[in-house]
Design a protein around this motif. Structure first.
Motif, PDB file in Angstrom:
ATOM      1  N   SER A   3       5.115  -4.992   1.477  1.00  0.00           N
ATOM      2  CA  SER A   3       5.452  -5.079   0.056  1.00  0.00           C
ATOM      3  C   SER A   3       4.828  -6.317  -0.590  1.00  0.00           C
ATOM      4  CB  SER A   3       6.978  -5.087  -0.144  1.00  0.00           C
ATOM      5  OG  SER A   3       7.483  -3.763  -0.172  1.00  0.00           O
ATOM      6  N   THR A   4       4.580  -7.362   0.187  1.00  0.00           N
ATOM      7  CA  THR A   4       3.842  -8.514  -0.329  1.00  0.00           C
ATOM      8  C   THR A   4       2.456  -8.084  -0.786  1.00  0.00           C
ATOM      9  OG1 THR A   4       5.025 -10.018   1.153  1.00  0.00           O
ATOM     10  CG2 THR A   4       2.941 -10.800   0.240  1.00  0.00           C
ATOM     11  N   VAL A   5       1.795  -7.250   0.013  1.00  0.00           N
ATOM     12  CA  VAL A   5       0.476  -6.741  -0.345  1.00  0.00           C
ATOM     13  C   VAL A   5       0.591  -5.777  -1.531  1.00  0.00           C
ATOM     14  CG1 VAL A   5      -1.574  -5.523   0.474  1.00  0.00           C
ATOM     15  CG2 VAL A   5      -0.303  -7.016   2.033  1.00  0.00           C
ATOM     16  N   LEU A   6       1.592  -4.917  -1.519  1.00  0.00           N
ATOM     17  CA  LEU A   6       1.777  -3.978  -2.625  1.00  0.00           C
ATOM     18  C   LEU A   6       1.967  -4.712  -3.950  1.00  0.00           C
ATOM     19  CD1 LEU A   6       4.143  -1.318  -0.985  1.00  0.00           C
ATOM     20  CD2 LEU A   6       1.748  -0.996  -1.635  1.00  0.00           C
ATOM     21  N   ARG A   7       2.681  -5.835  -3.937  1.00  0.00           N
ATOM     22  CA  ARG A   7       2.849  -6.612  -5.168  1.00  0.00           C
ATOM     23  C   ARG A   7       1.486  -7.049  -5.721  1.00  0.00           C
ATOM     24  NH1 ARG A   7       7.726 -11.048  -4.580  1.00  0.00           N
ATOM     25  NH2 ARG A   7       9.512  -9.617  -4.753  1.00  0.00           N
ATOM     26  N   THR A  25       8.156  -4.288   6.900  1.00  0.00           N
ATOM     27  CA  THR A  25       8.039  -3.736   5.551  1.00  0.00           C
ATOM     28  C   THR A  25       7.888  -4.822   4.497  1.00  0.00           C
ATOM     29  OG1 THR A  25       9.340  -1.812   6.204  1.00  0.00           O
ATOM     30  CG2 THR A  25       9.167  -2.244   3.865  1.00  0.00           C
ATOM     31  N   GLY A  26       8.539  -5.966   4.689  1.00  0.00           N
ATOM     32  CA  GLY A  26       8.422  -7.046   3.727  1.00  0.00           C
ATOM     33  C   GLY A  26       7.000  -7.565   3.605  1.00  0.00           C
ATOM     34  N   LEU A  27       6.259  -7.603   4.709  1.00  0.00           N
ATOM     35  CA  LEU A  27       4.862  -8.015   4.671  1.00  0.00           C
ATOM     36  C   LEU A  27       4.034  -7.031   3.848  1.00  0.00           C
ATOM     37  CD1 LEU A  27       4.333  -9.026   8.419  1.00  0.00           C
ATOM     38  CD2 LEU A  27       4.874 -10.523   6.490  1.00  0.00           C
ATOM     39  N   PRO A  71       9.467  -9.909   0.352  1.00  0.00           N
ATOM     40  CA  PRO A  71       8.150 -10.444  -0.026  1.00  0.00           C
ATOM     41  C   PRO A  71       8.192 -11.830  -0.648  1.00  0.00           C
ATOM     42  CG  PRO A  71       8.741  -8.536  -1.379  1.00  0.00           C
ATOM     43  CD  PRO A  71       9.708  -8.587  -0.254  1.00  0.00           C
ATOM     44  N   ASP A  72       9.313 -12.246  -1.210  1.00  0.00           N
ATOM     45  CA  ASP A  72       9.418 -13.604  -1.739  1.00  0.00           C
ATOM     46  C   ASP A  72       9.212 -14.657  -0.648  1.00  0.00           C
ATOM     47  OD1 ASP A  72       9.892 -12.730  -4.299  1.00  0.00           O
ATOM     48  OD2 ASP A  72      12.049 -13.080  -4.260  1.00  0.00           O
ATOM     49  N   ASP A  73       9.403 -14.263   0.596  1.00  0.00           N
ATOM     50  CA  ASP A  73       9.316 -15.211   1.708  1.00  0.00           C
ATOM     51  C   ASP A  73       7.914 -15.304   2.313  1.00  0.00           C
ATOM     52  OD1 ASP A  73      12.049 -15.678   1.466  1.00  0.00           O
ATOM     53  OD2 ASP A  73      12.558 -14.044   2.843  1.00  0.00           O
ATOM     54  N   HIS A  74       6.943 -14.590   1.745  1.00  0.00           N
ATOM     55  CA  HIS A  74       5.623 -14.530   2.362  1.00  0.00           C
ATOM     56  C   HIS A  74       4.517 -14.931   1.383  1.00  0.00           C
ATOM     57  CE1 HIS A  74       7.580 -12.509   5.660  1.00  0.00           C
ATOM     58  NE2 HIS A  74       7.976 -11.524   4.879  1.00  0.00           N
ATOM     59  N   ASP A  75       3.424 -15.437   1.938  1.00  0.00           N
ATOM     60  CA  ASP A  75       2.215 -15.758   1.181  1.00  0.00           C
ATOM     61  C   ASP A  75       1.190 -14.645   1.394  1.00  0.00           C
ATOM     62  OD1 ASP A  75       0.319 -17.891  -0.172  1.00  0.00           O
ATOM     63  OD2 ASP A  75      -0.724 -17.194   1.639  1.00  0.00           O
ATOM     64  N   LEU A  76       0.608 -14.149   0.329  1.00  0.00           N
ATOM     65  CA  LEU A  76      -0.288 -12.989   0.407  1.00  0.00           C
ATOM     66  C   LEU A  76      -1.455 -13.230   1.354  1.00  0.00           C
ATOM     67  CD1 LEU A  76      -1.359 -10.213  -0.565  1.00  0.00           C
ATOM     68  CD2 LEU A  76      -2.493 -11.445  -2.425  1.00  0.00           C
ATOM     69  N   GLU A  77      -2.178 -14.318   1.174  1.00  0.00           N
ATOM     70  CA  GLU A  77      -3.348 -14.579   2.014  1.00  0.00           C
ATOM     71  C   GLU A  77      -2.949 -14.712   3.476  1.00  0.00           C
ATOM     72  OE1 GLU A  77      -6.595 -14.782   1.641  1.00  0.00           O
ATOM     73  OE2 GLU A  77      -7.107 -15.304  -0.419  1.00  0.00           O
ATOM     74  N   GLU A  78      -1.865 -15.402   3.751  1.00  0.00           N
ATOM     75  CA  GLU A  78      -1.422 -15.546   5.136  1.00  0.00           C
ATOM     76  C   GLU A  78      -1.070 -14.199   5.746  1.00  0.00           C
ATOM     77  OE1 GLU A  78       1.790 -18.301   5.163  1.00  0.00           O
ATOM     78  OE2 GLU A  78       0.544 -20.035   4.658  1.00  0.00           O
ATOM     79  N   VAL A  79      -0.443 -13.331   4.949  1.00  0.00           N
ATOM     80  CA  VAL A  79      -0.083 -11.998   5.441  1.00  0.00           C
ATOM     81  C   VAL A  79      -1.338 -11.209   5.802  1.00  0.00           C
ATOM     82  CG1 VAL A  79       0.842  -9.749   4.734  1.00  0.00           C
ATOM     83  CG2 VAL A  79       2.147 -11.827   4.282  1.00  0.00           C
TER      84      VAL A  79
END
Length: 252
Positions: A175-179, A171-173, A74-82
């Protein structure tokens, strides 16, 4: 560094460390208060509690059949973009299936983030209660206690290399939302199945407007929640989210 929590004098059931992925895993099925008993390990050694459910009909176990090398972080992703990407993908599928009316009052354009709930001061207490209720109701059959060394509860699926939702999203995407839900709604990852995720919610939506906004994020996160059991996203918001302190997601 691998830390065996059993060596720290914590009040844990019998269990052992597993490798690849690294987790402590109990030998016996979880009991009513298991999640609460696991919680002190977070402060003692940075390991977060979770209940891991083996599917009795499948030959899968929690020290095999996972792949930490094939999930992003998730460190590699932006929430809104996801969420924009997931929402757009789901809308394309709905249109192909003639289900565009399902999302009313929303349109195919991403509606934006739901506002945060009330300050989630009791997130851990809520998680312990939800876990106990699910166990007592028989909804976590064959669940065993697990401890995962992660910075926050939302990262548990990534640390395990869980591939359950792979037909929908990495899954990383997710977990970005879960954060973000952890920050906005006080969620905790309470239980993991191979195709299902259960989270507790300390600050759930309290009005229909708030519930609808959260429902849009859920539809992007796990479209099967709405498609399999509800006629519309509005019905899902009212019945599954309004004031509910337990959210569950299943990917087919």
């Amino acid at each position: 560094m691998v830390i065996n929590p059993s060596a720290l004098g914590l009040d844990l059931p019998s269990g052992a460390m597993r490798v690849q992925p690294s987790l402590w895993y109990a030998n016996d099925p979880a009991q009513h208060d298991t999640w609460a008993r696991l919680l002190p390990a977070r402060e003692a050694c940075g390991m977060h509690p979770v209940l891991l459910v083996n599917e009795e009909s499948r030959s899968l176990t929690w020290d095999k059949d996972l792949d930490v090398e094939h999930v992003s972080h998730p460190d590699d992703h932006d929430l809104e973009e996801v969420l924009i990407s997931l929402w757009s993908s789901v809308q394309a599928e709905d249109a192909d299936q003639g289900d565009a009316d399902t999302i009313a009052p929303f349109t195919p354009e991403w509606p934006g983030l739901a506002p945060a709930g009330e300050p989630p001061a009791q997130a851990d207490a809520t998680a312990a209660r939800v876990a106990a209720e699910l166990l007592d109701a028989g909804r976590l059959k064959a669940a065993r206690a697990g401890l995962i060394r992660v910075r926050r509860s939302a990262d548990i699926p990534v640390a395990l290399g869980r591939l359950g939702p792979c037909n929908h999203a990495d899954t990383g995407l997710l977990s970005t939302v879960l954060r973000s839900w952890e920050d906005r709604f006080g969620i905790r990852v309470v239980a993991l199945h191979f195709d299902r995720l259960d989270v507790s919610v300390a600050a759930p939506p309290r009005s229909m407007m708030e519930a609808l906004a959260v429902a849009a994020e859920h539809h992007a996160f796990c479209p099967d929640n709405v498609r399999q059991g509800y006629d519309t996203i509005r019905e899902y918001a009212e019945r599954a989210l309004l004031g509910k302190q337990h959210w569950t997601f299943r990917w087919d």
